[in-house]
Design a protein around this motif. Structure first.
Motif, short mmCIF file in Angstrom:
data_model
loop_
_atom_site.label_atom_id
_atom_site.label_comp_id
_atom_site.label_asym_id
_atom_site.label_seq_id
_atom_site.Cartn_x
_atom_site.Cartn_y
_atom_site.Cartn_z
N LEU A 210 0.81 -1.21 0.00
CA LEU A 210 0.00 0.00 0.00
C LEU A 210 0.85 1.26 0.00
N PHE A 211 1.95 1.23 0.74
CA PHE A 211 2.74 2.44 0.95
C PHE A 211 3.97 2.53 0.04
N ASP A 212 4.07 1.61 -0.92
CA ASP A 212 5.28 1.58 -1.75
C ASP A 212 5.48 2.88 -2.52
N ASP A 213 4.40 3.37 -3.16
CA ASP A 213 4.53 4.60 -3.95
C ASP A 213 4.88 5.80 -3.08
N VAL A 214 4.20 5.89 -1.92
CA VAL A 214 4.48 7.00 -1.02
C VAL A 214 5.90 6.90 -0.46
N ILE B 169 -6.69 3.87 -2.98
CA ILE B 169 -6.82 4.97 -3.94
C ILE B 169 -6.22 6.25 -3.36
N THR B 170 -6.51 6.50 -2.08
CA THR B 170 -6.01 7.72 -1.43
C THR B 170 -4.49 7.78 -1.43
N MET B 171 -3.84 6.67 -1.09
CA MET B 171 -2.39 6.66 -1.03
C MET B 171 -1.76 6.86 -2.40
N ARG B 172 -2.37 6.33 -3.42
CA ARG B 172 -1.84 6.54 -4.77
C ARG B 172 -1.99 8.00 -5.20
N ILE B 173 -3.11 8.59 -4.83
CA ILE B 173 -3.31 10.01 -5.14
C ILE B 173 -2.28 10.85 -4.39
N LEU B 174 -2.03 10.51 -3.13
CA LEU B 174 -1.08 11.28 -2.33
C LEU B 174 0.33 11.16 -2.89
N SER B 175 0.69 9.98 -3.39
CA SER B 175 2.02 9.83 -3.98
C SER B 175 2.16 10.71 -5.22
N ILE B 176 1.08 10.83 -5.99
CA ILE B 176 1.11 11.71 -7.17
C ILE B 176 1.23 13.17 -6.74
N VAL B 177 0.51 13.53 -5.67
CA VAL B 177 0.56 14.91 -5.18
C VAL B 177 1.98 15.27 -4.74
N ILE B 178 2.63 14.38 -4.01
CA ILE B 178 4.01 14.63 -3.56
C ILE B 178 4.93 14.80 -4.77
N SER C 168 -0.63 -2.62 14.73
CA SER C 168 -0.81 -3.78 15.61
C SER C 168 -2.06 -4.53 15.19
N GLY C 169 -2.75 -5.10 16.18
CA GLY C 169 -3.95 -5.86 15.87
C GLY C 169 -5.01 -5.00 15.20
N ASP C 170 -5.11 -3.74 15.61
CA ASP C 170 -6.07 -2.82 15.00
C ASP C 170 -5.37 -2.10 13.85
N ALA C 171 -5.03 -2.87 12.83
CA ALA C 171 -4.20 -2.33 11.75
C ALA C 171 -4.91 -1.26 10.94
N ILE C 172 -6.22 -1.40 10.76
CA ILE C 172 -6.94 -0.44 9.93
C ILE C 172 -6.88 0.96 10.53
N ASN C 173 -7.11 1.06 11.84
CA ASN C 173 -7.02 2.37 12.49
C ASN C 173 -5.61 2.94 12.38
N SER C 174 -4.61 2.07 12.52
CA SER C 174 -3.23 2.53 12.38
C SER C 174 -2.96 3.02 10.97
N ILE C 175 -3.49 2.29 9.99
CA ILE C 175 -3.29 2.70 8.60
C ILE C 175 -3.99 4.02 8.32
N TRP C 176 -5.19 4.20 8.90
CA TRP C 176 -5.88 5.48 8.74
C TRP C 176 -5.06 6.62 9.36
N SER C 177 -4.39 6.34 10.46
CA SER C 177 -3.53 7.36 11.07
C SER C 177 -2.39 7.73 10.13
N ILE C 178 -1.80 6.72 9.49
CA ILE C 178 -0.71 6.98 8.55
C ILE C 178 -1.22 7.78 7.35
N VAL C 179 -2.41 7.42 6.88
CA VAL C 179 -3.02 8.18 5.78
C VAL C 179 -3.22 9.64 6.18
N GLY C 180 -3.71 9.84 7.41
CA GLY C 180 -3.91 11.20 7.89
C GLY C 180 -2.61 11.99 7.94
N TYR C 181 -1.54 11.36 8.43
CA TYR C 181 -0.25 12.03 8.47
C TYR C 181 0.26 12.33 7.06
N THR C 182 -0.01 11.43 6.12
CA THR C 182 0.44 11.66 4.74
C THR C 182 -0.34 12.80 4.10
#
Length: 288
Positions: free
Chosen positions: A27-31, A176-185, A253-267
């Motif tokens: 998911l985060f390869d492009d970013v 989709i969001t992460m790919r868009i963010l990689s393009i924006v960067i 961790s176990g709640d990976a989706i919330n963690s991933i959303w946090s990373i998306v927010g930081y990005t």
């Protein structure tokens, strides 16, 4: 009948689980690629970023823009000379020192537009040196990994089909969001360099105004804008450094989706701050 329904449910859950893992894997390869290369890209001089483009810009500036700058300088010099004569009663009260001052100012202006590229490159040498010395401020790793996704996969099989389908929609949207963010960067970092090339291409024209007190604000503002573009790279590094520190506080961790959303927010925050670096640099240096 219950066994058949359970088998169908397990089959649907396995499909959804596979789809979710497919969305989240890599998911985060492009970013990671874009963020990891920022320090190198903003630390590159315009002449080294894309030498062929820079050579083309330099040729256009010298062969097309420089003659126009010469005309502007000639007009300014003649205007100043006429003004100098009329202010001193048509040379009745004229002092030779004033003429020497005019000759000196004109000579300096001619030298400046003749050596515009050397002056411009000196500006970027200074700013790029600051950026290069500051590249070590990025403490920690900006790379986001997929640790914890295996734990998520095992927990997904325990979920019902409804929540699992909702999780699939989230993972699809995140992808989709992460790919868009990689393009924006990419657009922000490369757009800055294209803006530098555009500014450099017209450099002789504003530099021709330095010899006149009334018009020198054009050249001064142009020079401030160049410094702002140069120091924008420093601000971009600051943003990436903050991003790296924030990522260290996120543990998948176990709640990976919330963690991933946090990373998306930081990005998203990183992209927003990268957009602001140009205006911040201009406001600090008083360029407009």
């Amino acid at each position: 009948m219950e066994t058949v329904l359970k088998a169908i449910s397990d089959w649907i859950k396995s499909l959804l689980t596979a789809a979710i893992m497919s969305n989240l894997s890599g998911l985060f390869d492009d970013v990671n690629t874009q963020v990891g290369g920022i320090a190198q890209q903003v630390g590159t001089k315009p002449s080294s970023f894309e030498p062929r483009v820079f050579a083309m810009i330099e040729a256009l500036s010298r062969n097309v823009v420089l003659p126009i700058a010469g005309v502007i300088l000639t007009f300014i010099a003649c205007y100043e000379l006429i003004q100098l004569i009329t202010e001193h009663n048509n040379m009745a009260q004229f002092e030779p020192a004033l003429l020497m001052k005019w000759i000196f100012k004109t000579a300096i202006s001619v030298w400046m537009i003749s050596n515009t590229f050397d002056i411009i490159m000196a500006v970027f040498d200074v700013t790029q040196q600051v950026v290069a010395n500051s590249s070590g401020i990025i403490s920690g790793n900006t790379r986001v990994n997929d640790i914890g996704l295996s734990m998520l996969q095992s927990s997904m099989m325990q979920m019902d089909v409804g929540p699992l389908f909702g999780l699939f929609l989230q993972s699809f949207f995140i992808g989709i969001t992460m790919r868009i963010l990689s393009i924006v960067i990419f657009v922000i970092v490369y757009g800055r360099m294209i803006e530098i090339y555009m500014m450099v291409s017209l450099a002789p024209m504003p530099m021709a105004t330095w010899g006149n007190h009334e018009q020198s604000h054009v050249g001064q503002n142009y020079l401030r804008s160049l410094f702002a573009l140069g120091f924008q790279g420093f601000l971009i590094l600051i943003c990436v450094a903050i991003y790296a520190v924030l990522l260290q506080n996120v543990a998948i961790s176990g709640d990976a989706i919330n963690s991933i959303w946090s990373i998306v927010g930081y990005t998203v925050l990183l992209c927003f701050t990268l957009f602001k670096t140009g205006s911040v640099a201009r406001s600090i240096l008083g360029a407009h």
